[in-house]
Design an enzyme around this catalytic site. Structure first.
Site, PDB file in Angstrom:
ATOM      1  N   HIS A 119      51.105   8.130  15.592  1.00  0.00           N
ATOM      2  CA  HIS A 119      50.100   9.097  16.015  1.00  0.00           C
ATOM      3  C   HIS A 119      49.971  10.254  15.027  1.00  0.00           C
ATOM      4  O   HIS A 119      50.934  10.639  14.375  1.00  0.00           O
ATOM      5  CB  HIS A 119      50.471   9.683  17.379  1.00  0.00           C
ATOM      6  N   TYR A 174      58.939  17.630  22.169  1.00  0.00           N
ATOM      7  CA  TYR A 174      58.039  17.993  21.081  1.00  0.00           C
ATOM      8  C   TYR A 174      57.716  19.473  21.193  1.00  0.00           C
ATOM      9  O   TYR A 174      57.301  19.934  22.248  1.00  0.00           O
ATOM     10  CB  TYR A 174      56.701  17.258  21.213  1.00  0.00           C
TER      11      TYR A 174
END
Length: 177
Positions: free
Chosen positions: A62, A132
């Site tokens: 991604h 994240y």
């Protein structure tokens, strides 16, 4: 914190420096000023968690497109992952090269991933959780990706793939863009 620049410019493994005593240890895992002193983005405006039930799960590869390209600080907080990063910056001396890092709750390392790199991982354990920290709010229209098995990158995943999202399976190869 200990910073180790990896084979892709701007990609760093960040390890904590624990201060130990009879209770255990205490360690810094993020410091805006320490990152900024190295010319890195240190301010993160969003945090997200990825939880994965099964060993062998693949997520990625991604990235977000400009002007919404994201810088991330990624840490595995439960279990372990095989992290893969691909340099998609056209002017980079390491364009289309990869870096592979094992992140785990046991080693407590993080990966600083600058904008312009694609990111993915495979879980090496059941119940793997990844934190994240992201430097800007997520913009769905800028979310993109490339195939986890794109021959241009030569990635080899260490485990048989048990789970992968239909969206990740549908991403095109980089050469097809």
């Amino acid at each position: 914190m200990i910073f180790e620049e990896l084979e892709l410019p701007g990609l760093f493994r960040v390890a904590p420096e624990p201060h130990t005593d009879e209770r255990g240890f205490f360690a810094r895992t993020h410091c805006e000023s320490e990152l900024s002193e190295r010319g890195l983005i240190g301010r993160f405006t969003q945090s997200s968690v990825s939880f994965n039930h099964r060993r062998g799960t693949v997520r990625g590869l991604h990235f977000s497109t400009a002007p919404h390209a994201e810088t991330k600080l990624v840490r595995c907080t439960a279990g372990a992952i095989h992290d893969a990063v691909v340099d998609l910056r056209p002017g980079s001396p390491t364009y289309l090269r990869t870096a592979l890092v094992t992140l785990s709750a046991a080693n407590r390392h993080a990966l600083y991933i600058p904008a312009g790199l694609a990111h993915g991982f495979q879980t090496l354990s059941d119940d793997a959780e990844i934190l994240y920290m992201i430097d800007r709010p997520f913009v769905a229209a800028a979310a993109d990706g490339v195939r986890w098995d794109d021959p241009a990158f030569g990635l080899t995943w260490p485990e048989p793939i048990t789970v992968i999202a239909p969206r990740d399976l549908a991403f095109p190869d980089w050469a097809g863009r």
